[in-house]
Design a protein around this motif. Structure first.
Motif, mmCIF file in Angstrom:
data_model
loop_
_atom_site.group_PDB
_atom_site.id
_atom_site.type_symbol
_atom_site.label_atom_id
_atom_site.label_comp_id
_atom_site.label_asym_id
_atom_site.label_seq_id
_atom_site.Cartn_x
_atom_site.Cartn_y
_atom_site.Cartn_z
ATOM 1 N N ALA A 158 -10.457 -9.905 11.108
ATOM 2 C CA ALA A 158 -9.689 -8.686 11.344
ATOM 3 C C ALA A 158 -8.592 -8.637 10.296
ATOM 4 O O ALA A 158 -7.801 -9.585 10.172
ATOM 5 C CB ALA A 158 -9.095 -8.676 12.746
ATOM 6 N N VAL A 159 -8.555 -7.538 9.523
ATOM 7 C CA VAL A 159 -7.649 -7.428 8.374
ATOM 8 C C VAL A 159 -6.736 -6.226 8.574
ATOM 9 O O VAL A 159 -7.203 -5.124 8.881
ATOM 10 C CB VAL A 159 -8.435 -7.261 7.059
ATOM 11 C CG1 VAL A 159 -7.492 -7.320 5.863
ATOM 12 C CG2 VAL A 159 -9.519 -8.311 6.938
ATOM 13 N N ARG A 160 -5.433 -6.442 8.415
ATOM 14 C CA ARG A 160 -4.476 -5.338 8.420
ATOM 15 C C ARG A 160 -3.975 -5.117 7.002
ATOM 16 O O ARG A 160 -3.453 -6.038 6.378
ATOM 17 C CB ARG A 160 -3.303 -5.644 9.361
ATOM 18 C CG ARG A 160 -2.383 -4.439 9.581
ATOM 19 C CD ARG A 160 -1.268 -4.790 10.550
ATOM 20 N NE ARG A 160 -0.330 -5.736 9.960
ATOM 21 C CZ ARG A 160 0.713 -6.257 10.620
ATOM 22 N NH1 ARG A 160 0.904 -5.937 11.882
ATOM 23 N NH2 ARG A 160 1.524 -7.100 10.019
ATOM 24 N N LEU A 161 -4.165 -3.896 6.515
ATOM 25 C CA LEU A 161 -3.819 -3.563 5.140
ATOM 26 C C LEU A 161 -2.583 -2.680 5.090
ATOM 27 O O LEU A 161 -2.317 -1.897 6.013
ATOM 28 C CB LEU A 161 -4.979 -2.834 4.450
ATOM 29 C CG LEU A 161 -6.297 -3.586 4.297
ATOM 30 C CD1 LEU A 161 -7.331 -2.672 3.634
ATOM 31 C CD2 LEU A 161 -6.117 -4.854 3.488
ATOM 32 N N MET A 162 -1.863 -2.798 3.983
ATOM 33 C CA MET A 162 -0.763 -1.880 3.688
ATOM 34 C C MET A 162 -1.371 -0.681 2.959
ATOM 35 O O MET A 162 -1.305 -0.562 1.750
ATOM 36 C CB MET A 162 0.293 -2.572 2.828
ATOM 37 C CG MET A 162 0.922 -3.780 3.477
ATOM 38 S SD MET A 162 2.042 -3.340 4.820
ATOM 39 C CE MET A 162 3.376 -2.591 3.886
ATOM 40 N N GLY A 163 -1.992 0.214 3.721
ATOM 41 C CA GLY A 163 -2.668 1.364 3.139
ATOM 42 C C GLY A 163 -4.047 1.531 3.745
ATOM 43 O O GLY A 163 -4.465 0.758 4.618
ATOM 44 N N GLU A 164 -4.770 2.539 3.283
ATOM 45 C CA GLU A 164 -6.083 2.867 3.834
ATOM 46 C C GLU A 164 -7.113 2.877 2.724
ATOM 47 O O GLU A 164 -6.844 3.339 1.599
ATOM 48 C CB GLU A 164 -6.023 4.223 4.531
ATOM 49 C CG GLU A 164 -7.248 4.542 5.368
ATOM 50 C CD GLU A 164 -7.063 5.809 6.192
ATOM 51 O OE1 GLU A 164 -8.064 6.296 6.759
ATOM 52 O OE2 GLU A 164 -5.912 6.298 6.257
ATOM 53 N N LEU A 165 -8.307 2.386 3.022
ATOM 54 C CA LEU A 165 -9.383 2.333 2.047
ATOM 55 C C LEU A 165 -10.041 3.697 1.875
ATOM 56 O O LEU A 165 -10.248 4.432 2.853
ATOM 57 C CB LEU A 165 -10.451 1.321 2.471
ATOM 58 C CG LEU A 165 -10.103 -0.167 2.426
ATOM 59 C CD1 LEU A 165 -11.206 -0.981 3.078
ATOM 60 C CD2 LEU A 165 -9.892 -0.625 0.989
ATOM 61 N N THR A 166 -10.376 4.004 0.645
ATOM 62 C CA THR A 166 -11.179 5.202 0.374
ATOM 63 C C THR A 166 -12.656 4.826 0.480
ATOM 64 O O THR A 166 -13.021 3.641 0.515
ATOM 65 C CB THR A 166 -10.886 5.739 -1.027
ATOM 66 O OG1 THR A 166 -11.294 4.765 -2.005
ATOM 67 C CG2 THR A 166 -9.402 6.036 -1.193
ATOM 68 N N GLU A 167 -13.515 5.832 0.542
ATOM 69 C CA GLU A 167 -14.958 5.565 0.615
ATOM 70 C C GLU A 167 -15.427 4.832 -0.641
ATOM 71 O O GLU A 167 -16.305 3.949 -0.577
ATOM 72 C CB GLU A 167 -15.717 6.880 0.784
ATOM 73 C CG GLU A 167 -15.496 7.553 2.131
ATOM 74 C CD GLU A 167 -16.355 8.791 2.304
ATOM 75 O OE1 GLU A 167 -17.154 9.085 1.372
ATOM 76 O OE2 GLU A 167 -16.242 9.452 3.349
ATOM 77 N N GLY A 168 -14.854 5.167 -1.771
ATOM 78 C CA GLY A 168 -15.239 4.498 -3.012
ATOM 79 C C GLY A 168 -14.839 3.027 -3.007
ATOM 80 O O GLY A 168 -15.593 2.168 -3.488
#
Length: 342
Positions: A158-168
């Protein structure tokens, strides 16, 4: 006077008879005894510290239950009849390292493990800032099946990121990213939502290189603010296992784990009633004082000859009295104060 019965001399209890077991490789038995991996045991034998019946053992030697095997003059008990290994689950918090010998003397998970005959082997590692499922076992073969790259055992985080991933970016992470130690990619990425700047994802991969998950996200310009392992192979982090707690798998689940790994299932170890009742229950371990965990495999220290001579006793009549020797009289006992009173 009657003649007393003649007493027979005391006889030592006879050793239990051992079955006629075939000879087995010494390094294999040493590894099963929990002294290290098979490769480590081959190096230990090559060092000349292991003897068989008084003779220095050679790499590749085989032994039977009738042979006396010693390590640095200490007799070893070898497991000719394999026993069911022990498997321990630990919910590791951040701030602990997974190392048996840390030069900086930081808190290590090995300081909390219960004592066991042989040694605990950590199945994979988690860095100091990563939490979640950590598995320990007394079986080197089982640990090897989990960790060796050729078995491709899946890890889930489970990973919490500072931001959101795009589909690319998600597609790029699945196809693979070139890191300094080779190509790396996720088998699966699932969006788990989030609030504000933090966003959660569930990722899985089939290898465990150092800080691999963090480095993959850093390569696309995203920072991991929290990382937690939730599954390793067929073992998931139980919801009832809170942070900092442990639980030991019962024999039935250990046997199923060995069958999954394609390893022989041995007989279960003999346990006390208290140990049986504690199986499968969570507990919070008590931290022990750090000790030399490599004591068994460490070479014996050389004996020093520069000992100080024992202090010469001086007769009381010739003993010099100084202020330091004048101690206050001991408190008088109550029985002494009452003695002689009417």
């Amino acid at each position: 006077m009657a003649r007393p019965f003649k007493q027979s001399p005391a006889t030592r209890p006879s050793r239990p008879s051992t079955p006629d077991l075939p000879p087995q490789r010494l390094h294999k038995l040493l590894a099963l005894a929990g002294l290290g991996s098979r490769r480590d045991m081959e190096e230990l034998i090559a060092s000349g510290r292991v003897t068989i019946n008084g003779e220095v053992a050679q790499v590749g030697a085989a032994v039977t239950p009738n042979d006396v095997v010693k390590l640095d003059r200490r007799i070893l008990r070898l497991p000719f009849e394999a026993e069911l290994p022990r498997v321990l689950l630990y919910h590791k918090p951040e701030g602990e390292i997974v190392s048996q010998d840390d030069p900086e003397k930081r808190a290590t998970v090995f300081d909390k493990l219960p004592r066991v005959r042989g040694r605990w082997v950590a199945i994979g590692r988690l860095d100091i800032n990563t939490s979640g499922l950590l598995i320990f076992t007394t079986s080197g073969d089982l640990a090897n099946h989990f960790m060796h790259p050729r078995y491709e055992v899946e890890r889930e985080y489970a990973v919490r990121l500072m931001g959101e991933l795009t589909e690319g970016q998600m597609l790029q992470l699945k196809e693979g990213i070139e890191l300094e130690d080779g190509l790396a990619g996720f088998d699966n990425i699932q969006d788990k939502g989030g609030e504000g700047a933090n966003h959660w994802y569930e990722v899985s991969l089939r290898e465990g290189r150092n800080r691999e998950v963090r480095r993959m996200f850093e390569a696309i310009g995203l920072m991991v603010s929290r990382l937690m392992r939730v599954r390793f192979g067929p073992i998931s982090l139980p919801s009832r296992l809170k942070r900092g707690q442990m639980l030991e798998l019962p024999p039935q689940e250990v046997a199923e784990l060995l069958e999954w790994a394609g390893l022989p299932v041995a007989r279960a170890q003999q346990r006390t009633q208290k140990e049986k009742e504690s199986l499968g229950k969570t507990f919070r371990p008590k931290e022990r004082k750090p000790e030399s965990r490599a004591k068994t495999l460490a070479a014996p220290a050389a004996k020093t000859t520069d000992r100080k001579p024992p202090a010469r006793k001086v007769p009381a009549a010739k003993r010099r009295v100084t202020g330091e020797n004048l101690a206050p009289p001991a408190q008088q006992k109550r029985s002494d104060r009452n003695r002689g009173r009417g």
